[in-house]
Scaffold this active site. Structure first.
Site, PDB file in Angstrom:
ATOM      1  N   GLU A 280      53.769  46.242  38.580  1.00  0.00           N
ATOM      2  CA  GLU A 280      53.148  45.393  39.589  1.00  0.00           C
ATOM      3  C   GLU A 280      54.193  44.857  40.576  1.00  0.00           C
ATOM      4  OE1 GLU A 280      49.632  43.302  38.140  1.00  0.00           O
ATOM      5  OE2 GLU A 280      50.443  41.483  39.024  1.00  0.00           O
ATOM      6  N   GLU A 283      54.973  47.625  42.809  1.00  0.00           N
ATOM      7  CA  GLU A 283      53.850  47.817  43.733  1.00  0.00           C
ATOM      8  C   GLU A 283      53.897  46.783  44.866  1.00  0.00           C
ATOM      9  OE1 GLU A 283      50.003  47.464  41.871  1.00  0.00           O
ATOM     10  OE2 GLU A 283      48.929  47.864  43.736  1.00  0.00           O
ATOM     11  N   CYS A 307      45.323  41.356  35.947  1.00  0.00           N
ATOM     12  CA  CYS A 307      45.408  41.292  34.486  1.00  0.00           C
ATOM     13  C   CYS A 307      44.148  40.762  33.842  1.00  0.00           C
ATOM     14  CB  CYS A 307      46.542  40.365  34.051  1.00  0.00           C
ATOM     15  SG  CYS A 307      48.091  40.798  34.776  1.00  0.00           S
ATOM     16  N   SER A 327      45.984  44.606  42.800  1.00  0.00           N
ATOM     17  CA  SER A 327      46.982  45.517  42.262  1.00  0.00           C
ATOM     18  C   SER A 327      46.252  46.610  41.502  1.00  0.00           C
ATOM     19  CB  SER A 327      47.903  44.741  41.311  1.00  0.00           C
ATOM     20  OG  SER A 327      48.576  45.653  40.472  1.00  0.00           O
ATOM     21  N   LYS A 366      37.774  41.020  27.776  1.00  0.00           N
ATOM     22  CA  LYS A 366      38.569  42.199  27.393  1.00  0.00           C
ATOM     23  C   LYS A 366      37.716  43.226  26.656  1.00  0.00           C
ATOM     24  CE  LYS A 366      42.729  41.154  28.866  1.00  0.00           C
ATOM     25  NZ  LYS A 366      43.348  41.985  29.904  1.00  0.00           N
ATOM     26  N   GLU A 369      36.227  45.078  29.360  1.00  0.00           N
ATOM     27  CA  GLU A 369      37.253  45.894  30.011  1.00  0.00           C
ATOM     28  C   GLU A 369      37.534  47.168  29.217  1.00  0.00           C
ATOM     29  OE1 GLU A 369      41.338  44.491  29.876  1.00  0.00           O
ATOM     30  OE2 GLU A 369      41.598  45.004  31.982  1.00  0.00           O
ATOM     31  N   GLU A 374      36.659  53.677  33.278  1.00  0.00           N
ATOM     32  CA  GLU A 374      37.971  54.003  33.844  1.00  0.00           C
ATOM     33  C   GLU A 374      39.059  53.987  32.764  1.00  0.00           C
ATOM     34  OE1 GLU A 374      36.293  51.221  34.846  1.00  0.00           O
ATOM     35  OE2 GLU A 374      35.441  51.766  36.783  1.00  0.00           O
ATOM     36  N   CYS A 523      45.123  32.484  30.212  1.00  0.00           N
ATOM     37  CA  CYS A 523      44.630  33.086  28.964  1.00  0.00           C
ATOM     38  C   CYS A 523      44.605  32.116  27.795  1.00  0.00           C
ATOM     39  CB  CYS A 523      45.481  34.284  28.604  1.00  0.00           C
ATOM     40  SG  CYS A 523      45.522  35.503  29.919  1.00  0.00           S
TER      41      CYS A 523
END
Lengths: 593, 386
Positions: A280, A283, A307, A327, A366, A369, A374, A523
């Site tokens: 990141e 990037e 994230c 990102s 999560k 996710e 993907e 988190c």
């Protein structure tokens, strides 16, 4: 200040404080169910009623501001009788299958019922009169209306803390319920799966979807190799689920417990957090170069972190125009998953089809996710099962492990090394701080100019934080950044994220890099963390995160030896071809309702 | 006990020259208007009976620039239809009453919250409002009114739920305090009055507070519009002096076989025959927002109670526990007692529950369910059980 009397004891509280606040100051316990420190006053469960001298009716102590000269009694016959009735009424419309319930022994309704020793029911059972619905459509959580006591904490959470309003109150009277837009399944509305409602639900009307049995099955299966990754924020909160005080750091005990449970390899999400910084950070620098030097108008700035899967779903629903600003880095969980069934399996000479990849996360989003289409770049489902901190706590109990007396253990290798920069991913501002520690050093060849690497301006629980770093003394490759002021912002909680998004959209803010975490506090305040949560608990977890960082030998992601090694042996360059294949992703536009 | 007897009055529906009265009123000081209303002893005609003058005084006291007058035309109490009649026959007096309230408290804007079921009246009411706006402009006074429609929920007649509804939110009562005079619609100081209250206040300004207070009793001064329905040969709208006994009322409107009168609708009290003579209709006895329903001996009081509870089960906003669940318990409880599935003594538990609902509910709806329940169960227990 106003002075009042509660149970004949005088107490002074600031103007605007409630009777409940005043009672707590005197250490007088008043039960509450709809009240929650993080949320606005509701005053609808009525279990906190008290007697006010001179008032015909009882008053809800959570909703009534304390006034000068008030004379309050909290345990009169009328109060006691009313409270009992109210708890009884709630039980009458609540499916009380406590022993089979996910929140058994950790249920606020159960506790109040116990305190008022509700024995035989006076009132008639109404559960069967209702057509209650259990919504299992989300991969992250279950919404069971038969457990709902209509306190509306979830509604207030979704509206105030998250600015999402995926759920709201619908219908009236006996039919009143908490519902989604047009009663659509939770998987088909703007819900971000953040789980903040789950964290605040007093009962089991909202609980995470558990995958405990599946993980035990994998552990017991001799033909599988179970690899576990643990997220940074879990180690500062798991203790709460096992009877320790908030803020206890239990990294070593957690690793030991997982090993005792029979996990084949206990590894660390922190490793891929460090990797995230490499990807990141690179990037960001590449984007800055293209935008500032090459004048590439296609480059989207500010760049947003990626994230937090709750945040990702939020922006996909609400601000799809800004998806190019995200990102492309996968979250550390998904980077880990992709590597577990490629690099790791290869190194350990394992058949990737037999590797079961489990992650322990402070997060319910999560789970969603890991299910995203993907997230199969290894050729398999990169992360098979996601467990919350709470679920891990439950498994440790099931395994009969005495957590308190456990000898600490160390993470396995490979993919078990980490730095302090990775640990702080767990707190709001942590990704930013970790990125700055690395990016600044790449660009200038020197450490960030903050004492002991602690970038204080990006820390803390303020909703939106802004900072800027002046870049001076660049090395040759990054000379174009000489004298530039890198402007960053950090938001946690989606209401704050929305503020930042509006500022960006309206051209009122010029940031280069923005860190956004869906949950309050980052988190550590995730939807999968132990219940209860409040500002004080979150602060203790944050403090623990930074303590964890301070005691690490390595505190910069680019110094992680395993990270250096994986680029050399497997990935090549940050943002290189292989990295792109495994560690980066894309996003999709979703409906706005 | 002062018993005024049954005296018909013609104050509310009296046709007057509204413009002339407004010119007179606008020459008065704000304080003087408030004082007249206080002197009159007028209490809110929607049912709760809060002193109107005091309400205006509290709102006038607030320093905010932006204030509102809201007319509660969400007439929804079962058996009440007098506000509809007032709006049909003398809407200009409602508008004028709001303008005077606006002057008294310093509000430039008024909102009339009209129940959805009265939507059919809106075109006519709106064109009369346009005329009113013209005439008030001619007088040189700055005051604008607008209509907002309800959507059929009984709870939106509760003042704070009504504000929420106007603001476009779900109609749920707010925590009080703060009260509307401090924090009303759009968070601004607000006077909210019932349709009839506003017309009465207008007439108080016309005839003087002292003169008005000569009618009725000390606790219930003035006159009141009643909606008479049920077992009566003469149903309809009547303006009567406050303070008569139920007996006098039944003598006039009963069919000779009246066994009970439900005073104040579903949220009110049931008065049985044996209490007709010693029960005053008014704040010292049984208050009413207007609903007067007569029942003769052919009626089952179980059915009456069942009907009211059914109504509350549906019309509770569902927000607070005592009201949402309590209503369901009361309804299911009497049904099972009637069927003989649970003992009749269970009615005692339900009476205690009704008391908890009165003490612990968030708003007037839940607090008043016990009125009908206990007064019917206490007086007609055998009809509930057998």
């Amino acid at each position: 200040m106003v002075t009042l009397k509660i149970n004949n004891k005088e107490v002074s509280v600031p103007k605007g404080a409630t009777i409940l606040d005043a009672a707590r100051k005197l250490d007088i316990h008043i039960p509450v169910l709809c009240h929650h420190e993080d949320l606005c006053v509701a005053g609808n469960c009525r279990v906190c009623v008290v007697e006010q001298k001179g008032s015909m009716a009882l008053v809800a102590s959570c909703a009534r501001p304390a006034e000068e000269g008030m004379d309050i009694m909290t345990n009169t016959m009328r109060v006691r009788s009313a409270r009992r009735h109210i708890v009884e009424l709630l039980l009458a419309e609540h499916r009380s299958d406590c022993t089979k319930c996910h929140r058994n022994m950790n249920c606020e309704l159960q506790k109040v019922a116990n305190d008022y020793s509700i024995g035989e029911h006076i009132f008639l059972d109404l559960v069967e009169d209702h057509d209650y619905f259990v919504d299992r459509s989300s991969p992250s959580f279950i919404k069971d209306d038969s457990k709902c006591i209509r306190c509306q904490r979830c509604v207030r959470t979704c509206e105030q803390l998250q600015y999402v309003s995926a759920i709201a109150v619908a219908h009236k009277g006996a039919e009143q319920k908490i519902s989604s837009f047009h009663d659509r399944p939770m998987s088909h509305v703007v819900c971000t799966n953040c789980g903040q409602c789950v964290n605040r639900c007093p009962t089991a009307a909202l609980v995470e979807k558990t995958y405990i049995d599946q993980v035990w099955d994998a552990i017991y299966d001799p033909n599988t190799h179970v690899v576990v990754q643990t997220a940074p924020a879990v180690r500062v909160a798991l203790g709460e689920a096992l009877g320790l005080d908030a803020g206890a750091r239990v990294t070593g005990k957690m690793v030991a417990a997982l090993k005792q449970m029979g996990i084949d390899s206990v590894l660390d999400t922190d490793f891929t957090a460090d990797l995230t910084i490499m990807e990141e950070g690179t990037e960001l620098l590449v984007r800055l170069k293209k935008a500032l030097v090459d004048g590439d108008k296609e480059i989207s700035l500010p760049m947003f972190t990626s994230c937090s899967p709750g945040w990702i779903k939020f922006i996909e629903h609400r601000y799809p125009k800004y998806l190019p600003n995200l990102s492309t880095c996968k979250s550390p969980q998904q980077m880990f998953g992709a590597l577990a069934k490629t690099f790791y399996a290869d190194k350990r000479k394992l058949d990737p089809a037999k590797v079961v990849s489990v992650s322990i996360m402070p997060c319910t989003a999560k789970k969603f996710e890991a299910d995203r289409p993907e997230m199969r770049s290894s050729g398999y489902k990169d992360v098979d099962f996601v467990l919350t901190t709470r679920e891990l706590g439950m498994m440790i109990k099931q395994a009969g492990i005495n957590f308190d007396t456990l000898e600490e253990a160390r993470y396995d290798s490979i993919m078990g090394d980490s730095t302090g920069a990775a640990v702080i991913f767990g707190a709001t501002g942590g990704v930013m701080e970790a990125a700055l520690r690395t990016a600044y050093e790449i660009v200038t060849g020197r450490e960030v100019p903050f004492e002991n690497l602690n970038i204080k301006p990006v820390r803390g629980l303020e909703g939106v934080k802004e900072a800027s770093v002046k870049i001076e003394g660049c090395v040759d490759d990054w000379k174009f950044l000489e004298g530039a002021e890198l402007k960053v912002a950090i938001a946690h909680g989606l209401t704050n994220a929305d503020k930042v998004m509006k500022a960006v959209r309206d051209g009122k803010a010029e940031y280069h890099f923005v860190e956004i975490m869906a949950c309050p506090g980052g988190c550590i305040g995730g939807g999968g963390q132990p219940i209860p949560t409040n500002q004080e608990i979150r602060q203790l977890r944050v403090d623990a995160i930074y303590e964890e960082d301070e005691q690490m030998v390595l505190r910069k992601s680019h110094e992680n030896p395993e990270v250096i090694a994986i680029y050399k042996e497997f990935l090549g360059e940050p943002n290189g071809h292989k990295a792109h294949e495994l560690l980066h992703t894309h996003y999709v536009e979703r409906e706005a309702y | 006990m002062k018993d005024t007897g049954l005296v018909k009055i013609d104050l509310i529906f009296e046709k007057i020259d509204v413009k002339e009265l407004l010119i007179k009123a606008f020459k008065m000081s704000d304080e003087a208007i408030v004082q007249e209303v206080i002197t009159s002893g007028l209490k809110g005609r929607g049912g709760a009976g809060f002193p109107t003058g005091l309400k205006w005084k509290f709102a006038a006291f607030e320093k905010e620039q932006e204030k509102y007058v809201v007319c509660n035309a969400d007439e929804g109490e079962p058996g009440t239809f007098k506000d509809r009649e007032i709006l049909e026959r003398v809407p200009e007096k409602v508008y004028a009453g709001m303008a005077i309230a606006g002057k008294a408290i310093g509000a430039k804007v008024g909102i009339i919250y009209l129940r959805d079921e009265y939507r059919y009246m809106l075109p006519e009411l709106q064109s009369l409002l346009d005329e009113f706006h013209k005439s008030i402009k001619e007088i040189g006074y700055d005051f604008t009114l607008e209509y907002r429609l309800g959507s059929g929920a009984y709870i939106c007649g509760e003042e704070s739920a009504l504000f929420e509804s106007i603001e476009g939110k779900r109609g749920e009562p707010r925590n009080k305090p703060p009260f509307p005079t401090v924090n009303g619609v759009f968070g601004k100081p607000t006077v909210i009055n019932n349709v009839e209250t506003l017309v009465t206040a207008l007439m108080v300004v016309k005839i003087g507070g002292a003169e008005y207070s000569k009618m009725g009793t000390p606790d219930s001064p003035g006159s009141k519009v009643f909606s008479v329905s049920g077992d009566t040969p003469n149903p309809g709208i009547y303006e009567l002096e406050m303070g008569m006994t139920v007996q006098k009322f039944v003598d006039e409107f009963g069919d000779g076989d009246t066994k009970a009168v439900q005073v104040g609708g579903a949220a009110g009290f049931c008065v049985p025959r044996k209490r007709f003579a010693d029960t005053i209709i008014g704040f010292e006895g049984v208050p009413t927002g207007g609903s007067m329903k007569l029942f003769n001996s052919t009626r089952s009081m179980y059915n009456v109670l069942h009907n009211y509870l059914d109504f509350f089960v549906e019309e509770s906003c569902g927000q607070c526990t005592p009201c949402r669940v309590g209503c369901q318990q009361l309804l299911k409880g009497i049904s099972l007692v009637k069927k003989g599935e649970i003992k009749a003594t269970y009615l005692n538990d339900l009476s205690k529950l009704a008391e908890t609902m009165r003490l612990a509910s968030k708003c007037g709806l839940g607090q008043s369910v016990g009125n009908a329940f206990n007064s019917i169960v206490d007086n007609f227990r055998e009809e509930i059980v057998y």
